[in-house]
Motif scaffolding. Sequence first.
Motif, PDB file in Angstrom:
ATOM      1  N   LEU A   8       0.862  -1.168   0.000  1.00 56.01           N
ATOM      2  CA  LEU A   8       0.000   0.000   0.000  1.00 56.01           C
ATOM      3  C   LEU A   8       0.903   1.224   0.000  1.00 56.01           C
ATOM      4  CD1 LEU A   8      -2.758  -0.849   2.611  1.00 56.01           C
ATOM      5  CD2 LEU A   8      -2.927  -0.836   0.147  1.00 56.01           C
ATOM      6  N   PRO A   9       0.364   2.389  -0.331  1.00 52.79           N
ATOM      7  CA  PRO A   9       1.199   3.588  -0.216  1.00 52.79           C
ATOM      8  C   PRO A   9       1.712   3.734   1.212  1.00 52.79           C
ATOM      9  CG  PRO A   9      -0.870   4.070  -1.323  1.00 52.79           C
ATOM     10  CD  PRO A   9      -0.961   2.653  -0.820  1.00 52.79           C
ATOM     11  N   ALA A  10       2.925   4.197   1.325  1.00 52.71           N
ATOM     12  CA  ALA A  10       3.554   4.340   2.638  1.00 52.71           C
ATOM     13  C   ALA A  10       2.891   5.453   3.433  1.00 52.71           C
ATOM     14  CB  ALA A  10       5.043   4.618   2.472  1.00 52.71           C
ATOM     15  N   PHE A  11       2.921   5.302   4.730  1.00 52.00           N
ATOM     16  CA  PHE A  11       2.495   6.322   5.674  1.00 52.00           C
ATOM     17  C   PHE A  11       3.685   7.257   5.838  1.00 52.00           C
ATOM     18  CE2 PHE A  11       2.440   7.750  10.086  1.00 52.00           C
ATOM     19  CZ  PHE A  11       1.152   8.243  10.219  1.00 52.00           C
ATOM     20  N   VAL A  20       9.830  10.790   7.254  1.00 53.04           N
ATOM     21  CA  VAL A  20       9.838   9.379   7.620  1.00 53.04           C
ATOM     22  C   VAL A  20       8.723   8.681   6.847  1.00 53.04           C
ATOM     23  CG1 VAL A  20       9.643   7.717   9.500  1.00 53.04           C
ATOM     24  CG2 VAL A  20      10.644   9.971   9.935  1.00 53.04           C
ATOM     25  N   SER A  21       9.110   7.703   6.051  1.00 46.30           N
ATOM     26  CA  SER A  21       8.153   6.918   5.280  1.00 46.30           C
ATOM     27  C   SER A  21       8.086   5.525   5.903  1.00 46.30           C
ATOM     28  CB  SER A  21       8.632   6.833   3.827  1.00 46.30           C
ATOM     29  OG  SER A  21       7.802   5.989   3.080  1.00 46.30           O
ATOM     30  N   ILE A  22       6.874   5.118   6.316  1.00 46.69           N
ATOM     31  CA  ILE A  22       6.683   3.828   6.982  1.00 46.69           C
ATOM     32  C   ILE A  22       5.789   2.983   6.091  1.00 46.69           C
ATOM     33  CG2 ILE A  22       5.870   2.668   9.076  1.00 46.69           C
ATOM     34  CD1 ILE A  22       6.098   5.459  10.472  1.00 46.69           C
ATOM     35  N   ASP A  23       6.228   1.758   5.768  1.00 48.45           N
ATOM     36  CA  ASP A  23       5.362   0.915   4.941  1.00 48.45           C
ATOM     37  C   ASP A  23       5.443  -0.551   5.338  1.00 48.45           C
ATOM     38  OD1 ASP A  23       7.707  -0.053   3.816  1.00 48.45           O
ATOM     39  OD2 ASP A  23       7.170   0.417   1.772  1.00 48.45           O
ATOM     40  N   GLU A  30      -3.056  -7.723   5.579  1.00 49.14           N
ATOM     41  CA  GLU A  30      -4.133  -8.719   5.626  1.00 49.14           C
ATOM     42  C   GLU A  30      -3.980  -9.637   6.831  1.00 49.14           C
ATOM     43  OE1 GLU A  30      -3.937 -10.501   1.738  1.00 49.14           O
ATOM     44  OE2 GLU A  30      -4.786  -8.725   0.778  1.00 49.14           O
ATOM     45  N   GLU A  31      -2.736 -10.002   7.141  1.00 45.11           N
ATOM     46  CA  GLU A  31      -2.477 -10.855   8.306  1.00 45.11           C
ATOM     47  C   GLU A  31      -2.870 -10.138   9.600  1.00 45.11           C
ATOM     48  OE1 GLU A  31       1.487 -12.581  10.399  1.00 45.11           O
ATOM     49  OE2 GLU A  31       1.372 -12.841   8.219  1.00 45.11           O
ATOM     50  N   LEU A  32      -2.572  -8.850   9.679  1.00 44.65           N
ATOM     51  CA  LEU A  32      -2.975  -8.066  10.852  1.00 44.65           C
ATOM     52  C   LEU A  32      -4.495  -8.007  10.964  1.00 44.65           C
ATOM     53  CD1 LEU A  32      -0.421  -5.128  10.653  1.00 44.65           C
ATOM     54  CD2 LEU A  32      -0.502  -6.931  12.382  1.00 44.65           C
ATOM     55  N   GLN A  35      -5.898 -10.893  12.537  1.00 47.09           N
ATOM     56  CA  GLN A  35      -5.667 -10.882  13.984  1.00 47.09           C
ATOM     57  C   GLN A  35      -6.478  -9.776  14.676  1.00 47.09           C
ATOM     58  OE1 GLN A  35      -1.448 -11.092  15.192  1.00 47.09           O
ATOM     59  NE2 GLN A  35      -0.983 -11.583  13.063  1.00 47.09           N
ATOM     60  N   LYS A  36      -7.352  -9.110  13.905  1.00 42.69           N
ATOM     61  CA  LYS A  36      -8.190  -8.009  14.420  1.00 42.69           C
ATOM     62  C   LYS A  36      -7.347  -6.809  14.853  1.00 42.69           C
ATOM     63  CE  LYS A  36     -12.085 -10.477  14.367  1.00 42.69           C
ATOM     64  NZ  LYS A  36     -12.082 -11.221  13.164  1.00 42.69           N
ATOM     65  N   VAL A  37      -6.247  -6.560  14.125  1.00 42.62           N
ATOM     66  CA  VAL A  37      -5.380  -5.422  14.399  1.00 42.62           C
ATOM     67  C   VAL A  37      -5.492  -4.455  13.226  1.00 42.62           C
ATOM     68  CG1 VAL A  37      -2.997  -4.656  14.751  1.00 42.62           C
ATOM     69  CG2 VAL A  37      -3.768  -6.830  15.728  1.00 42.62           C
ATOM     70  N   ASN A  38      -5.799  -3.199  13.511  1.00 41.56           N
ATOM     71  CA  ASN A  38      -5.879  -2.173  12.478  1.00 41.56           C
ATOM     72  C   ASN A  38      -4.456  -1.768  12.092  1.00 41.56           C
ATOM     73  OD1 ASN A  38      -6.129   0.216  11.014  1.00 41.56           O
ATOM     74  ND2 ASN A  38      -7.835   0.959  12.250  1.00 41.56           N
ATOM     75  N   PHE A  39      -4.092  -1.974  10.835  1.00 45.83           N
ATOM     76  CA  PHE A  39      -2.723  -1.683  10.398  1.00 45.83           C
ATOM     77  C   PHE A  39      -2.363  -0.211  10.597  1.00 45.83           C
ATOM     78  CE2 PHE A  39      -5.112  -0.704   6.591  1.00 45.83           C
ATOM     79  CZ  PHE A  39      -4.428   0.350   6.010  1.00 45.83           C
ATOM     80  N   LEU A  40      -3.340   0.701  10.553  1.00 46.82           N
ATOM     81  CA  LEU A  40      -3.047   2.118  10.778  1.00 46.82           C
ATOM     82  C   LEU A  40      -2.537   2.353  12.197  1.00 46.82           C
ATOM     83  CD1 LEU A  40      -6.065   3.748   8.933  1.00 46.82           C
ATOM     84  CD2 LEU A  40      -3.684   3.620   8.166  1.00 46.82           C
ATOM     85  N   GLU A  41      -3.011   1.549  13.143  1.00 49.23           N
ATOM     86  CA  GLU A  41      -2.527   1.659  14.520  1.00 49.23           C
ATOM     87  C   GLU A  41      -1.051   1.249  14.613  1.00 49.23           C
ATOM     88  OE1 GLU A  41      -4.108   3.103  17.047  1.00 49.23           O
ATOM     89  OE2 GLU A  41      -5.715   3.496  15.609  1.00 49.23           O
ATOM     90  N   VAL A  42      -0.638   0.298  13.797  1.00 46.58           N
ATOM     91  CA  VAL A  42       0.772  -0.108  13.775  1.00 46.58           C
ATOM     92  C   VAL A  42       1.613   1.037  13.216  1.00 46.58           C
ATOM     93  CG1 VAL A  42       2.457  -1.772  12.897  1.00 46.58           C
ATOM     94  CG2 VAL A  42       0.176  -2.555  13.593  1.00 46.58           C
ATOM     95  N   TYR A  43       1.131   1.682  12.138  1.00 49.62           N
ATOM     96  CA  TYR A  43       1.825   2.863  11.603  1.00 49.62           C
ATOM     97  C   TYR A  43       1.975   3.926  12.696  1.00 49.62           C
ATOM     98  CZ  TYR A  43       1.388   1.494   6.634  1.00 49.62           C
ATOM     99  OH  TYR A  43       1.489   0.879   5.416  1.00 49.62           O
ATOM    100  N   ARG A  44       0.892   4.195  13.403  1.00 46.23           N
ATOM    101  CA  ARG A  44       0.914   5.223  14.453  1.00 46.23           C
ATOM    102  C   ARG A  44       1.850   4.838  15.598  1.00 46.23           C
ATOM    103  NH1 ARG A  44      -0.569   9.861  12.350  1.00 46.23           N
ATOM    104  NH2 ARG A  44      -2.604   9.757  11.382  1.00 46.23           N
ATOM    105  N   LEU A  45       1.905   3.556  15.928  1.00 44.73           N
ATOM    106  CA  LEU A  45       2.810   3.089  16.976  1.00 44.73           C
ATOM    107  C   LEU A  45       4.262   3.351  16.571  1.00 44.73           C
ATOM    108  CD1 LEU A  45       3.221   1.589  19.675  1.00 44.73           C
ATOM    109  CD2 LEU A  45       3.280  -0.524  18.362  1.00 44.73           C
TER     110      LEU A  45
END
Length: 135
Positions: A8-11, A20-23, A30-32, A35-45
């Motif tokens: 996906l486009p990098a955050f 800082v580009s996070i991807d 899809e794996e997250l 597991q019921k994990v919002n990938f945007l929350e991982v970017y924010r973390l």
Amino acid sequence: MSETEKKLPAFTTKIDDVEVSIDMTRELIEELGAQKVNFLEVYRLIESFAHNLLENKNDSELRLENEDTKAFIDLDIKWQDEKMVKVKILDVDMKQVDQEGLPVRPKDAKFDFGKIEQEIEEEARALEAQAAQAR
């Protein structure tokens, strides 16, 4: 499917005038989701830790791990130049997290800088040797 189609486009964010580009790959997103994990929350973390992660300004691979939950995030940090860095999220593992057994206040996450710590120790020894020679 090519590698670019899996991403996906990098955050992107700015930390201390550094872009800082996070991807991560679509497969990991899809794996997250499974597991019921919002990938945007991982970017924010990652963004919340970015100042500490980028402090040494070196390319590195490292693992962020929570001692209580056994959850971890593997990162690959590559500096493009002094004002731009790319952080690739390689893996996020929350499979061992047992919510029922967690304390109310989890301990702080710990950083495993591995190679970075070794480089810092070597640099410190070299500086001590230089100081000893100067005396």
